[in-house]
Design a protein around this motif. Sequence first.
Motif, mmCIF file in Angstrom:
data_model
loop_
_atom_site.group_PDB
_atom_site.id
_atom_site.type_symbol
_atom_site.label_atom_id
_atom_site.label_comp_id
_atom_site.label_asym_id
_atom_site.label_seq_id
_atom_site.Cartn_x
_atom_site.Cartn_y
_atom_site.Cartn_z
ATOM 1 N N THR A 1 0.877 -1.294 -0.064
ATOM 2 C CA THR A 1 -0.078 -0.030 -0.118
ATOM 3 C C THR A 1 0.814 1.224 -0.010
ATOM 4 O O THR A 1 0.616 2.006 -0.757
ATOM 5 N N ASP A 2 2.232 1.355 0.820
ATOM 6 C CA ASP A 2 2.756 2.374 0.871
ATOM 7 C C ASP A 2 3.360 2.785 -0.468
ATOM 8 O O ASP A 2 3.913 3.809 -0.945
ATOM 9 N N ALA B 1 0.992 4.279 -3.067
ATOM 10 C CA ALA B 1 0.981 5.594 -2.533
ATOM 11 C C ALA B 1 2.131 6.587 -3.173
ATOM 12 O O ALA B 1 1.891 7.582 -3.673
ATOM 13 N N SER B 2 3.305 5.770 -2.782
ATOM 14 C CA SER B 2 4.572 6.576 -3.150
ATOM 15 C C SER B 2 4.467 6.567 -4.714
ATOM 16 O O SER B 2 5.079 8.013 -5.389
ATOM 17 N N GLN C 1 1.806 6.971 -6.890
ATOM 18 C CA GLN C 1 1.050 7.654 -7.257
ATOM 19 C C GLN C 1 1.635 9.236 -7.025
ATOM 20 O O GLN C 1 1.041 10.111 -7.843
ATOM 21 N N SER D 1 0.492 -1.206 -8.285
ATOM 22 C CA SER D 1 -0.820 -1.563 -8.273
ATOM 23 C C SER D 1 -1.045 -2.921 -8.242
ATOM 24 O O SER D 1 -1.813 -3.699 -7.618
#
Length: 207
Positions: free
Chosen positions: A37-38, A41-42, A44, A103
């Motif tokens: 998940t991290d 986020a990074s 994106q 993803s």
Amino acid sequence: STITAQVPARIVEMRVRAGDGVKAGQVLVRLDSRTATDQVASSQAQVAAAQAQLEAARRDFERNRRLYEKRYISQAAMEKAETQFKAAEAQAKASIAQAGVASTQSSFTTLLAPYAGVVASVATEVGDMAAPGVPILTLYDPADLRVVAQLPDSFAQLVVPGKPVRLSIAGIPGDDRTIDATQVVVLPTANPATHTREVRLSLPQGV
């Protein structure tokens, strides 16, 4: 089938036990998804930054092109602006591709049953570290079984594609079974230590 992880992560949930029946697509194991998940986020955030730089480079390029058409700037200045725009465009595409990879990898933290079957064994527990290539559990389809045998090389050469092969399964006296294999595969190389070759015989559905 041996079920393994595609990414290293800690097992946080084991939803099946040996002997359980499962449906195709059923969740078998969940891995810790925080790292994945991290990373998403990074990635994106990097995409957003790259797109902002691309937009700035595009505006600068368009402005310089108008100035060049009016002969207010040199061709060298125009080419520099074009180069910066293309570099920003390439960086944005690379960031988008990397975000897609992150993803996809985030989905690897949920392990699903590839087909309906039965859990043969579970080799790990909650809290264990899963790693690519290390078995977590094994699954089999009782309706689609095969026999694996080691035959002396001289015998294995007699098993040829298209020639029927019949298996005899010993039971109680008077209750022996014979089954015709539906598919026969003979591995091309022999074991140098035992001088045997592996033969895989697929059995009829629901045998």
